[in-house]
Each structure stands twice: as C-alpha cells, then as structure tokens.
Write an enzyme that holds these catalytic residues in place. Structure first.
Site, mmCIF file in Angstrom:
data_model
loop_
_atom_site.group_PDB
_atom_site.id
_atom_site.type_symbol
_atom_site.label_atom_id
_atom_site.label_comp_id
_atom_site.label_asym_id
_atom_site.label_seq_id
_atom_site.Cartn_x
_atom_site.Cartn_y
_atom_site.Cartn_z
ATOM 1 C CB SER A 171 -1.196 0.275 1.229
ATOM 2 O OG SER A 171 -1.763 1.234 1.032
ATOM 3 C CE1 TYR A 204 -4.446 -2.013 4.721
ATOM 4 C CE2 TYR A 204 -2.957 -0.283 4.507
ATOM 5 C CZ TYR A 204 -3.494 -1.397 3.848
ATOM 6 O OH TYR A 204 -4.299 -1.642 2.642
HETATM 7 P P1 NAP Z 1 -12.186 -4.569 -0.045
HETATM 8 O O1 NAP Z 1 -12.627 -3.597 -0.922
HETATM 9 O O2 NAP Z 1 -12.264 -5.212 1.116
HETATM 10 O O3 NAP Z 1 -12.071 -6.127 -0.046
HETATM 11 C C1 NAP Z 1 -11.842 -7.279 0.289
HETATM 12 C C2 NAP Z 1 -11.366 -8.805 -0.337
HETATM 13 O O4 NAP Z 1 -10.434 -9.214 0.740
HETATM 14 C C3 NAP Z 1 -12.995 -9.368 -0.693
HETATM 15 O O5 NAP Z 1 -12.824 -10.129 -1.623
HETATM 16 C C4 NAP Z 1 -12.006 -10.257 0.450
HETATM 17 O O6 NAP Z 1 -13.506 -11.358 1.095
HETATM 18 C C5 NAP Z 1 -10.778 -10.916 1.254
HETATM 19 N N1 NAP Z 1 -10.646 -10.410 2.321
HETATM 20 C C6 NAP Z 1 -10.889 -10.430 3.480
HETATM 21 N N2 NAP Z 1 -10.160 -11.252 4.157
HETATM 22 C C7 NAP Z 1 -9.886 -12.617 3.357
HETATM 23 C C8 NAP Z 1 -9.236 -13.728 3.697
HETATM 24 N N3 NAP Z 1 -8.544 -13.626 5.254
HETATM 25 N N4 NAP Z 1 -9.336 -14.660 3.267
HETATM 26 C C9 NAP Z 1 -10.151 -14.379 1.655
HETATM 27 N N5 NAP Z 1 -10.247 -13.183 1.358
HETATM 28 C C10 NAP Z 1 -10.453 -12.390 1.426
HETATM 29 O O7 NAP Z 1 -10.263 -4.168 -0.194
HETATM 30 P P2 NAP Z 1 -9.846 -3.352 -1.448
HETATM 31 O O8 NAP Z 1 -9.883 -1.801 -0.749
HETATM 32 O O9 NAP Z 1 -10.418 -4.326 -2.719
HETATM 33 O O10 NAP Z 1 -8.283 -4.088 -0.892
HETATM 34 C C11 NAP Z 1 -7.663 -5.054 -2.125
HETATM 35 C C12 NAP Z 1 -6.040 -5.110 -1.412
HETATM 36 O O11 NAP Z 1 -5.365 -3.960 -2.089
HETATM 37 C C13 NAP Z 1 -6.055 -5.149 0.045
HETATM 38 O O12 NAP Z 1 -4.702 -6.196 -0.038
HETATM 39 C C14 NAP Z 1 -5.224 -3.810 0.888
HETATM 40 O O13 NAP Z 1 -4.965 -3.859 1.569
HETATM 41 C C15 NAP Z 1 -4.936 -2.998 -1.081
HETATM 42 N N6 NAP Z 1 -5.093 -1.672 -0.621
HETATM 43 C C16 NAP Z 1 -6.239 -1.070 -1.235
HETATM 44 C C17 NAP Z 1 -6.331 0.274 -0.766
HETATM 45 C C18 NAP Z 1 -7.625 1.177 -0.691
HETATM 46 O O14 NAP Z 1 -7.554 2.264 -0.817
HETATM 47 N N7 NAP Z 1 -8.736 0.384 -1.352
HETATM 48 C C19 NAP Z 1 -5.059 1.126 -1.067
HETATM 49 C C20 NAP Z 1 -3.629 0.295 -0.604
HETATM 50 C C21 NAP Z 1 -3.798 -0.879 -1.114
HETATM 51 P P3 NAP Z 1 -14.581 -11.769 1.679
HETATM 52 O O15 NAP Z 1 -15.738 -10.480 1.506
HETATM 53 O O16 NAP Z 1 -15.331 -12.512 1.318
HETATM 54 O O17 NAP Z 1 -14.080 -11.819 3.563
#
Ligand code: NAP
Length: 247
Positions: A142, A155
C-alpha cells in the site's frame, strides 16, 4: 484464445469485492481461467464468476481463508482440479482497520497480520511448490507505507513485511523464471478505504494526488494485468506504487 490452447490459470485472493473482483474480471478478459477466492462473501464471489462466464470466460469461486495454511492448500488443490496448474497468483486479500498504535487491541493486531502478512506467506509457500515455471506473482502492499499517517502503524507494518517477502522471494525462485512483484495502491474507492471515513476525509484523500482523484479498482487491475503479462517480463522483485503521484 484458440480451442487447442488451454487457458492460463490465475488465482486472485479476495476477489469477491473491490479491487480483487475487478482484477478477476480483467484477467478473465485477458484470457485467464480465474479462481475467484473469498472468505465470507459467497454471493458476491458467485456474481463475479457469473459475470466472467456471461462474458465468455472461465472462472470458479473458491472459499478459503488466506490466514489458514490448510485453506490455502485447498485453494490451490481446487483450482488445479477445476482449472489446471496455476500461472498467476494475485495476493490481493487484505484488511485495513486504523487505530493509534497505543490503542490497538491484540485481536486487531493478530487479525491484520494473519490476513495481510501470514495470508501472503501462506500463498507464497504453497505457490513455490505448485506453480508452473515461468509464472508470475503479484503481491499487495500500500502507498500508506510511504505516507506514514498516524493510525496506520500496524497496517503499514503488515504491508512492509509483504514488500520484504516480494524482494527476497523473487531471488529465492532463481532458475524457475517466476517473477514476483508487488503493487502498492494509493487510496482506491472501495469498502476497505471508504468505510468509517467522513465525506470531508474522503475529499481530502481525493485531493492529495496531483491527479486529484481517488483510484478506481480498474486503475489497479490494469497494473496487475501488466505485472502478470509479458510486457513486464524484465520487472522482478519490485514494488510498483500506483497512486496518481501521491507519494
Ligand atoms: P475490500 O473492498 O475490503 O475487499 C477485500 C477482499 O478481501 C474481499 O473480497 C474479501 O472477501 C477478501 N478477504 C478479506 N479477508 C480475507 C481472508 N481472510 N481470506 C480471503 N479473502 C479475504 O478491499 P480492497 O480495497 O479491494 O483491497 C484489496 C487489497 O488492496 C488489500 O490488500 C488492501 O490492503 C490493498 N489496498 C487497498 C487500498 C484502497 O484504498 N482500497 C489502498 C492500498 C492497498 P470476503 O468479503 O469474502 O471476506
């Protein structure tokens, strides 16, 4: 893709929602058969699979908690059984809950490291034994790491470990032509980022990059598709910060 050539296979962890769902759709559009992993959002994962199939692609939903080594083993086994050996692993599953370090409780600390860090460790270890030579791995860090904002200590630490895995694992896979990179998104408009923030906080984050907007899942899916594809063939062991110039 012609009928004689089997589709390359991709696992996308956490692909039921947000960035992961968009990555699954993008890789399917690029010709991959995709394992759409999720932990609890079964109906969302089924919807992603249905969208991919409706567009002429191949996908299966596989429930597995990445924090569990046993679940991750089964994720690979089920993917191999239904789609074939894995060519691309995208370690997208992650959680973000911010709190000042002094107020962070044990349970949240454990959960953050269990999913973000151990989850990535579990899939990388399994990948080493099971992935085809010539395959690609894309981990998720991130841009929060570079911003060093208060509240992000735990985090950021969980993601710093992922960056460390990326650099070392790329070297440990010497001789197999497997590339390991990470993408480090800036703020992206998903539940993970938007949850718990006021409209004003969201506007502030959106104004921070010189491109003056939040990232969208497709911005990150395009970077993952690049790192998974042949055009990035000389990029290995790197962290690509996709954030509109934020940091
Ligand atoms: P999100 O919308 O909250 O989606 C998270 C996904 O991860 C969901 O499909 C969830 O599925 C799954 N998940 C959570 N816990 C899990 C587990 N124990 N095993 C398998 N799947 C699991 O998050 P996002 O924003 O798309 O983030 C995706 C990645 O990008 C993450 O690694 C995050 O740290 C990184 N990131 C995001 C941002 C941002 O601003 N959004 C910025 C930097 C980095 P379920 O609902 O089935 O649990």
């Amino acid at each position: 893709m012609n009928r004689q050539t089997p589709s390359p296979v991709a696992i996308v962890t956490g692909a039921s929602r947000g960035i992961g769902a968009e990555i699954a759709r993008r890789l399917a559009a690029d010709g991959y058969a995709v394992a759409v992993n999720y932990a609890s959002s079964a109906s969302e994962a089924d919807l992603v699979v249905a969208q991919i199939v409706a567009d002429g692609g191949r996908a299966v939903a596989v429930k597995a908690d990445v924090a569990s080594a046993g679940d991750v083993r089964r994720l690979f086994e089920e993917t191999e059984a239904s789609l074939g050996r894995v060519d691309v692993l995208v370690n997208n599953a992650g959680i973000l809950k911010t709190a000042p370090l002094a107020e962070h409780d044990d349970e949240l600390f454990e959960r953050t490291f269990a999913i973000n860090t151990r989850g990535t460790f579990n899939t990388l270890r399994e990948a080493a034994a099971r992935m085809n030579d010539g395959s690609r791995i894309v981990n998720f860090s991130s841009t929060a790491l570079a911003l060093k904002l208060p509240g992000y200590a735990i985090y950021n630490a969980s993601k710093a470990a992922v960056e460390a895995f990326t650099a070392v694992f790329a070297k440990e896979l010497r001789g197999r032509n497997i590339r390991v990179n990470a993408v480090a998104p800036g703020p992206v408009a998903t539940e993970l980022f938007l949850d718990g923030k006021s409209e004003e906080q969201i506007r502030q984050f959106a104004r921070m990059p010189p491109l003056e907007r939040l990232g969208e899942p497709h911005d990150i899916a395009a970077v993952v598709a690049f790192l998974a594809g042949t055009q990035s063939g000389w990029i290995n062991g790197q962290v690509l910060r996709a954030n509109g110039g934020l940091a």
